[in-house]
Each structure stands twice: as structure tokens, then as C-alpha cells.
Scaffold this motif. Structure first.
Motif, PDB file in Angstrom:
ATOM      1  N   ASN A 332      59.987 131.217-108.597  1.00  0.00           N
ATOM      2  CA  ASN A 332      60.796 132.267-109.224  1.00  0.00           C
ATOM      3  C   ASN A 332      62.263 131.891-109.367  1.00  0.00           C
ATOM      4  O   ASN A 332      62.993 132.524-110.134  1.00  0.00           O
ATOM      5  CB  ASN A 332      60.679 133.564-108.419  1.00  0.00           C
ATOM      6  CG  ASN A 332      59.281 134.144-108.469  1.00  0.00           C
ATOM      7  OD1 ASN A 332      58.581 133.992-109.462  1.00  0.00           O
ATOM      8  ND2 ASN A 332      58.851 134.795-107.387  1.00  0.00           N
ATOM      9  N   ALA A 333      62.707 130.870-108.626  1.00  0.00           N
ATOM     10  CA  ALA A 333      64.110 130.446-108.717  1.00  0.00           C
ATOM     11  C   ALA A 333      64.358 129.514-109.903  1.00  0.00           C
ATOM     12  O   ALA A 333      65.498 129.110-110.140  1.00  0.00           O
ATOM     13  CB  ALA A 333      64.525 129.753-107.419  1.00  0.00           C
ATOM     14  N   GLU A 334      63.295 129.176-110.644  1.00  0.00           N
ATOM     15  CA  GLU A 334      63.422 128.199-111.729  1.00  0.00           C
ATOM     16  C   GLU A 334      63.501 128.903-113.080  1.00  0.00           C
ATOM     17  O   GLU A 334      62.490 129.124-113.746  1.00  0.00           O
ATOM     18  CB  GLU A 334      62.249 127.215-111.686  1.00  0.00           C
ATOM     19  CG  GLU A 334      62.119 126.458-110.386  1.00  0.00           C
ATOM     20  CD  GLU A 334      63.392 125.730-110.002  1.00  0.00           C
ATOM     21  OE1 GLU A 334      64.073 125.188-110.903  1.00  0.00           O
ATOM     22  OE2 GLU A 334      63.720 125.706-108.807  1.00  0.00           O
ATOM     23  N   SER A 335      64.709 129.235-113.480  1.00  0.00           N
ATOM     24  CA  SER A 335      64.909 129.995-114.714  1.00  0.00           C
ATOM     25  C   SER A 335      64.977 129.109-115.952  1.00  0.00           C
ATOM     26  O   SER A 335      64.906 129.602-117.086  1.00  0.00           O
ATOM     27  CB  SER A 335      66.201 130.813-114.608  1.00  0.00           C
ATOM     28  OG  SER A 335      67.305 129.960-114.345  1.00  0.00           O
ATOM     29  N   GLU A 336      65.111 127.797-115.771  1.00  0.00           N
ATOM     30  CA  GLU A 336      65.325 126.914-116.918  1.00  0.00           C
ATOM     31  C   GLU A 336      64.059 126.206-117.378  1.00  0.00           C
ATOM     32  O   GLU A 336      64.099 125.425-118.323  1.00  0.00           O
ATOM     33  CB  GLU A 336      66.423 125.900-116.580  1.00  0.00           C
ATOM     34  CG  GLU A 336      67.770 126.565-116.319  1.00  0.00           C
ATOM     35  CD  GLU A 336      68.876 125.568-116.039  1.00  0.00           C
ATOM     36  OE1 GLU A 336      68.612 124.351-116.113  1.00  0.00           O
ATOM     37  OE2 GLU A 336      69.999 126.000-115.754  1.00  0.00           O
ATOM     38  N   ALA A 503      64.646 123.652-106.486  1.00  0.00           N
ATOM     39  CA  ALA A 503      63.465 123.290-105.693  1.00  0.00           C
ATOM     40  C   ALA A 503      63.835 122.289-104.597  1.00  0.00           C
ATOM     41  O   ALA A 503      63.360 121.160-104.565  1.00  0.00           O
ATOM     42  CB  ALA A 503      62.376 122.730-106.591  1.00  0.00           C
ATOM     43  N   TRP A 504      64.658 122.751-103.651  1.00  0.00           N
ATOM     44  CA  TRP A 504      65.146 121.889-102.579  1.00  0.00           C
ATOM     45  C   TRP A 504      64.171 121.864-101.410  1.00  0.00           C
ATOM     46  O   TRP A 504      63.553 122.875-101.080  1.00  0.00           O
ATOM     47  CB  TRP A 504      66.495 122.402-102.074  1.00  0.00           C
ATOM     48  CG  TRP A 504      67.592 122.359-103.091  1.00  0.00           C
ATOM     49  CD1 TRP A 504      67.988 123.381-103.902  1.00  0.00           C
ATOM     50  CD2 TRP A 504      68.412 121.245-103.421  1.00  0.00           C
ATOM     51  NE1 TRP A 504      69.009 122.976-104.717  1.00  0.00           N
ATOM     52  CE2 TRP A 504      69.300 121.666-104.444  1.00  0.00           C
ATOM     53  CE3 TRP A 504      68.499 119.929-102.955  1.00  0.00           C
ATOM     54  CZ2 TRP A 504      70.247 120.811-104.997  1.00  0.00           C
ATOM     55  CZ3 TRP A 504      69.442 119.080-103.503  1.00  0.00           C
ATOM     56  CH2 TRP A 504      70.305 119.525-104.520  1.00  0.00           C
ATOM     57  N   VAL A 505      64.055 120.698-100.787  1.00  0.00           N
ATOM     58  CA  VAL A 505      63.291 120.567 -99.549  1.00  0.00           C
ATOM     59  C   VAL A 505      64.132 119.781 -98.548  1.00  0.00           C
ATOM     60  O   VAL A 505      65.017 119.010 -98.926  1.00  0.00           O
ATOM     61  CB  VAL A 505      61.928 119.874 -99.760  1.00  0.00           C
ATOM     62  CG1 VAL A 505      61.018 120.724-100.615  1.00  0.00           C
ATOM     63  CG2 VAL A 505      62.102 118.492-100.384  1.00  0.00           C
TER      64      VAL A 505
END
Length: 751
Positions: A332-336, A503-505
Motif C-alpha cells: 500500500n505504500a507504493e503509489s508510483e 519497500a525497505w528491509v
């Protein structure tokens, strides 16, 4: 109770914990402020899992730096050099993680290694002869109570005693057998305290069981649990494994008096076969790891249901194959990215929903979500690049062989470069300071032009080239100010990759990475580094290294495709990087470094599978990249923060001319392996640890060089730090590197 999570990401959905911890390091945030941020992150994680309907939710999977280090501190396995520092307990913890240098003391950090076959790094517990195991369960119990106060009952998670003993580095005369009973007593006390706390389940993580186990290993494990389990009282124990199957000990495991056993059905190639052959006891819960905890693709429900159908339905708890800390928080954090792309991905939050869907289908016959999932997998996601596929199919033995042989090339290169004894260089990157990051952000936002962006980076390069010349480095680097990441930067210029925004890990501590995603076939569609390398070389008469990332590391530090093999993906990348290598050579770059920092990362945990399943194609993939260069071109590579001693022969077979290793945090342990294997490649074992803020003195570095020279011939030895320097501050980098060059010059005088 039919769904379970082994562990959850802890850096914060927007890296809140990372930023707060770094503020604490800079003394911009109090310890109380840091603890408040941590509590909020734990609360969000627990509530997210509870809202998704997860039955077995983990606690104590949170960490400020590393859960292995947490376990060591809970058991007082803390070397005296940290205990004796006159600082707070949390600061001692961070001193062990990253070193400490102040008026109260100067200590190096613990060794850091890769966590099994992942890109996560753990801190290696160190047990010296003065260590006495003493229990402090403050962290575990307080986090359990935090969740309980929110109305959420959790299963605390702890590294199991067998795995802990296998991870510990014993630095004195003490051996495993000397501490085994003491450690069991400590774990028995843990169980006693959990009984008092009315904890129902304890998850003991024993991933070391998926290695090739010796007779001694099996005897140790059985002895530990034979002593421990009679003391569990009312606490139910989940013995959790992951990253592979437990073929060497399965029949012993299922006889243990534990209440649940967690098995990996994703990487555990023989897990289903073991159950089919030997059965699974009806008095235990089978925590079936069927949702991939490492990769980001959607679960194919039908394939998973086919696995679940072979298992005893009444005993099954549906779970992830490993902790979800290895994937990002949420799609859901990937708006692009378009929904056509995003619908194929499941990050941590989406994997919770996948578990719920699978539970509803498997246990309750609700098949609406199965139908939607089948539609997704029936559609063709990617059309393919036939030209790339044909190139890979046409590869033959000659494409992986460089001529002339190593010794002839070595003589040619020595005559050309005329380097002094102990040539000095760095690994590649220099500090990515706030202005460097701001310049990149401004360009991405369209606030500055490409020309302005490039001019800024060129000025940075010019300054650092001049500084390297003044200090006296023999082989220079341009500093990589244009690169956001050593994999993402290349992926952005290759066809077949897609990229996320958030998308950080976690890689280690506060270090986070954002792996790109291999969406299709990989092809080089433009120059990757040539322009920057040629510009930097034009600034100096000294030789400058071209800097590339190798194909195995690019693949291993990406989220790979699941529809083709890792081998094929890696060979596609290798062909693309080969084109760049030849382009650099054509443009006058005489030394080219092709980093393979992650070579070991997907090496099977079982040694019996090393060659057939990995090394037999990973090593040739690297050779493919440089096989066509001229003998006058010197090929370097770099590896870090893994255990390489047992694959030294394979590394030598990469046929590079020079290799630099991480070595200082592992106390130069690699040197014995180099000597024992007659390692032919010129090499630079790192002489100081760059992942610590402390500055090594000239004398300290000279002592390290002298130690190395007892094992590595002087004509083979290069002097360099452990790793790239992008995460460090300018002042500490310059001071450390100045000391490195002075130390080397002093040793040259001695020689």
C-alpha cells in the motif's frame, strides 16, 4: 488457532525506528524518546497482525539492532570490554553492536556475519573465559506485557539453545561442552519465569537444524532438550525451524516432548517427503511454513493447498516459511507502481492476509479468494525478451574462460602498473553526505536539471580524487556519489527491473536497503558507469578503478523472479555486466572492480548441495563477466560479512586478479584458509572495520598488517578497509584512511 507469524519487520513502515536510533547515536534524542518510538512500532505491528486475524503473534521479535545480540545480553554473554564501560546498559548494547570510542573507553564491535542464507546480518555472540551466564528477561517480559495490555496475547520468541551455541564464538579455552549445562539451566529458568507470567507458548528458534548435522551435533541437540523439556511445566514449546529442511534429525524431533514443530515447506526441499515417509505425531501442532517469508510475490493458493492437503488437517497451523523481517511492510505504500504490477506482490502486511485466505479456504471451505487467486496466476504476467533468452541458450564453455592463465596475466600486469609493495586503495564509495543525498532528491523531484545534478557530483569526485592523491593512495576511486545503492543504481539502467519507493528491509542495525524487483528478462540498454569513470580518470595521472556490481550480488540483493531459475536470471545479468566491462576497457579504464559482496548469500546451507545447486553456476557467472577482457586489464572483486573460509577454493576459481575481503570483524580468520588453500589471487583482507564509527590508529593498523604478512606473501597483499564508506562520516573516513596510508608507508619502510 490456525495461523502463525514467526516474526515481523521492526524498522517501522516508514523507517521510524531507524531514524530515531540514528538520532540517539547523534545525541539528538534521549533514551526515553527512543524507547517511546520503539514502543509505538511494536504496538503498530501487534495490532496489524491481530486485525488480520493471526492467531499466534510473536513478541520479543523486536530489536534495536539484532535479536541474536538481544539473546546474548539476556544471558549475560557480554565480553568484559563492554561491561566495563561507564555508560548506560543500552549504550553498552550499542557498543557491542557498533563499537565505542570516547573518554570512557575505546572498544571494537563484535563480529558481524550473514544470517544463514539471507541479506540480514547478525552480531556474533562472544564468550570469553570470564563469562558467567546470568539471566535478565526484562526485555522479553516487558514486551509480552506491553502486548497483553493492548489485549493481544503473544508467543515470546527466543533463539533456541542449540542454535545459540552453534553461533557463539568462543575466544578463550572455554568450549561448548563447558557451558552446555549452564545454558540449559538458564533456559529452564526462562521457562520458570514464563510459568509465573502465565505465558502459554514460547517459540524457540532452531534454524541451525537445517544444516548438515554431524553425529556430535545431533547428540548435542538431543542432550540439551533431554535436560530442558522435563522442566517446561505448563509452558507450551514451539520448536521453530526455517531456511531449509531437517532431514538429519526429523525422526528425533517428532519424538520430543514439545507442543509444536515449525517446518519450512518453501526452502525445505524434503520437508513434505519427511512427513509422508515418517508421519507427524497427533499430539503436536505442525506449524507449516507455506507462505514465502523471503520473497515478495503473491502466493499461488492452489499449489499451497495441494501441500496442505497432504498434512494432518487437525494438527496444521498455517504460517510463513521464516520471519517476515526479510520483506518490506506493505504494498500500500507504493503509489508510483500500477495496480497491474502491484497485484502480483505480497509484502509483510499482504502475507498476513494470504495466511487468513488460506485458513478460510483450507479450514472453512470459503473459496472466493481461491478463485480470484487462480485468475491472477492464469494471466500472462510478462511476454519475455527472446534476444536475451537466445544469448543465454547459446553460451558455451569458452564463454566462461579467460585467457591467458592467471600467472601469465599477473606478470603482465605487474610490468604495466609498477605498483609499490602493499598497494593501497579503498573499496569504492565515499561518504554520501546530506548534500549528496539532497542533490539526488532534488534531481528526482525535477527541481534541478540533469546538468546541475551531474556538475555537483563531478565537483565531489574532483575533491575526493585530489584528496586521495594528497594522502598518497596508489589506486584511486571516484567515490560513487551518483549511486543510490550498489544494486538499485544498476537495475535502474537495465531493462527487466522495476523499483519501489518505500519497500525497505533491514540489512543490519539501522542500515536498510530497498531491493529492486526482477520483473522480466534482463538486458543492458545503455551505458551504466562509463561516463563517470572516464571523467574521474581524466582528473588524475594515477590509475582509477572502474566500479561495478557483479551478477550474483545484483541477483541476490534483488527480489528474484520465481518463474525462471536463479541460474538463468544471473546469466542474463552477467551478459549485461559483461557489455559494461568491455565498454569500460575500450574507454581506457585499466582496473575494473566487479563486487560480489553477496556471493555466499544463496549458497545452500547444506554443504552437500553447494556445487550442484549453486557454485557450479554462480562462479562461472562471474567468470562470464570478465572472460573477454585483455590480459593487461586487471579485474578486482570484493566480498564482505559472510563466512568465506570454507569456499576459498571456489573463490579462487572466480579467476579475478585481485580480491578484497572483509576481515577485521572476524579477527582475520580468513587468513588461515588463504594459506591452507594456496590462494593464488592477490588479495586485500580489510585492515579496519568501517561499520563502526571508531577511528583506528596508525599503530593498530600496522599491527594488523604485520599479522596479515605472517599468512599472506607480501607480493600478493593489498591494503584496504573492510568495505565501502558511503554510510560513514567525512571526518572519520578521512582520519581512518590517512592512518591507513601512514601505516602502510611505515610497514614498507620496515620491509
Amino acid at each position: 488457532m490456525t495461523t502463525s507469524i514467526i516474526g515481523y519487520p521492526r524498522i517501522g513502515a516508514h523507517r521510524e525506528l531507524k531514524f530515531a536510533t540514528e538520532k540517539f547515536f547523534r545525541q539528538e534524542l534521549s533514551e526515553a524518546g527512543l524507547q517511546a518510538v520503539a514502543a509505538e512500532q511494536r504496538k503498530e505491528n501487534w495490532q496489524k497482525q491481530a486485525a488480520a486475524g493471526i492467531d499466534f503473534i510473536a513478541s520479543n521479535d523486536f530489536s534495536f539492532y539484532d535479536t541474536t545480540l538481544d539473546t546474548a545480553f539476556a544471558l549475560n554473554i557480554i565480553p568484559k570490554r563492554y561491561q566495563n564501560l561507564a555508560i548506560s546498559p543500552l549504550e553498552k548494547y550499542f557498543a557491542a553492536a557498533r563499537g565505542h570510542q570516547s573518554e570512557v573507553g575505546d572498544v571494537k564491535a563484535l563480529a558481524m556475519k550473514k544470517w544463514f542464507n539471507t541479506n540480514y546480518h547478525y552480531m556474533v555472540p562472544e564468550f570469553d573465559d570470564g563469562t558467567t551466564i546470568q539471566l535478565d528477561l526484562t526485555k522479553l517480559l516487558s514486551e509480552y506485557r506491553e502486548a497483553l495490555a493492548l489485549g493481544i496475547t503473544t508467543k515470546p520468541v527466543l533463539i533456541g539453545p542449540f542454535t545459540l551455541l552453534k553461533l557463539i564464538r568462543f575466544t578463550g579455552q572455554t568450549q561448548i561442552s563447558d557451558v552446555q549445562n549452564e545454558l540449559v539451566r538458564a533456559y529452564a529458568e526462562i521457562l520458570s519465569q514464563l510459568v509465573t507470567e502465565k505465558v502459554e507458548w514460547l517459540q524457540l528458534d532452531e534454524p541451525a537444524l537445517v544444516f548438515d548435522l554431524t553425529t556430535e551435533d545431533i547428540s548435542l541437540f538431543k542432550a540439551i532438550y533431554a535436560d530442558l523439556l522435563p522442566q517446561k511445566q505448563t509452558v507450551k514449546i514451539l520448536l521453530q525451524t526455517y531456511f531449509g529442511d531437517v532431514r538429519d534429525i526429523y525422526t528425533d524431533l517428532i519424538q520430543l516432548d514439545v507442543d509444536g514443530i515449525g517446518l519450512d515447506f518453501v526452502e525445505g526441499r524434503k520437508t513434505a517427503e519427511l512427513i509422508a515417509t515418517h508421519g507427524f505425531p497427533t499430539d503436536k501442532k505442525l506449524f507449516a511454513g507455506v507462505v514465502n517469508g523471503k520473497n515478495i510475490w503473491r502466493n499461488d493458493y492452489q499449489k499451497t493447498l495441494d501441500i496442505l492437503a497432504t498434512l494432518p488437517k487437525a494438527s496444521v497451523v498455517i504460517g510463513t516459511s521464516c520471519s517476515l523481517q526479510h520483506v518490506p511492510y506493505t504494498v500500500n505504500a507504493e503509489s508510483e507502481l500500477s495496480q497491474d504490477i502491484l497485484r502480483h506482490f505480497a509484502f509483510a502486511e499482504e502475507k498476513l492476509l494470504e495466511l487468513k485466505d488460506l485458513n478460510d479456504i483450507f479450514c472453512h471451505g470459503q473459496e472466493d479468494s481461491l478463485t480470484a487467486n487462480q485468475v491472477l496466476f492464469a494471466a500472462k504476467r510478462y511476454q519475455g525478451n527472446r534476444a536475451v533468452q537466445s544469448k543465454v541458450a547459446a553460451l558455451g564453455d569458452a564463454d566462461f574462460t579467460r585467457t591467458p592463465d592467471f600467472s601469465e596475466r599477473e606478470n603482465v600486469q605487474k610490468a604495466i602498473f609498477q605498483l609499490p609493495k602493499l598497494p593501497t586503495t579503498t573499496i569504492g564509495s565515499f561518504p554520501q553526505t546530506a548534500d549528496v543525498r539532497k542533490n539526488r532528491l532534488n534531481f528526482k523531484r525535477g527541481e534541478i536539471s540533469k546538468a546541475e545534478y551531474d556538475t555537483f557530483n563531478q565537483e565531489k569526485t574532483k575533491d575526493w580524487i585530489k584528496w586521495q592523491e594528497q594522502v598518497g593512495f596508489d589506486i584511486l576511486v571516484h567515490g560513487e556519489f551518483e549511486r543510490n545503492d550498489m544494486v538499485e543504481y544498476f537495475g535502474e539502467k537495465l531493462d527487466g527491473y522495476i523499483f519501489t519507493k518505500n519497500a525497505w528491509v533491514q540489512s543490519y542495525g539501522t542500515r536498510c536497503v530497498k531491493p529492486p524487483i526482477v520483473w522480466g528478462d534482463i538486458a543492458r540498454i545503455q551505458s551504466l558507469t562509463v561516463e563517470d569513470a572516464v571523467y574521474a580518470q581524466s582528473l588524475t595521472d594515477k590509475t582509477l578503478k572502474g566500479m561495478l556490481t557483479g551478477p550474483v550480488t545484483i541477483l541476490n540483493w534483488s527480489f528474484p523472479r520465481e518463474d525462471i531459475s536463479l541460474k538463468v536470471s544471473t546469466l542474463q545479468i552477467a551478459l549485461a555486466i559483461q557489455e559494461e566491462v568491455l565498454d569500460l576497457e575500450q574507454n581506457g579504464i585499466k582496473i575494473i572492480q566487479i563486487d560480489e559482496a553477496a556471493l555466499r548469500e544463496k549458497l545452500p546451507l547444506r554443504q552437500t548441495d553447494w556445487h550442484s545447486e549453486y557454485l557450479d553456476w554462480a562462479i562461472p557467472a562471474f567468470r562470464l563477466v570478465h572472460a573477454k577482457v585483455a590480459p593487461e586489464t586487471q579485474i578486482h572483486t570484493h566480498m564482505c560479512y559472510s563466512e568465506f573460509t570454507d569456499i576459498i577454493s571456489a573463490i579462487d576459481a572466480m579467476d579475478a586478479d585481485v580480491i578484497s575481503f572483509e576481515a577485521s570483524r572476524s579477527d582475520l580468520s580468513i587468513l588461515d584458509a588463504l594459506q591452507a588453500n594456496g590462494f593464488r589471487t592477490q588479495n586485500g583482507p580489510g585492515v579496519y572495520d568501517i561499520h563502526s564509527p571508531r577511528i583506528p590508529s596508525v599503530g593498530e593498523i600496522q599491527d594488523v598488517i604485520r599479522r596479515i604478512l605472517t599468512k599472506v606473501p607480501v607480493e600478493k597483499l593489498w591494503i584496504n578497509p573492510d568495505c565501502g564508506l558511503k554510510t560513514r562520516g567525512v571526518a572519520e573516513v578521512k582520519a581512518s584512511l590517512e592512518n591507513l596510508v601512514k601505516a602502510t608507508q611505515g610497514i614498507r619502510s620496515e620491509l
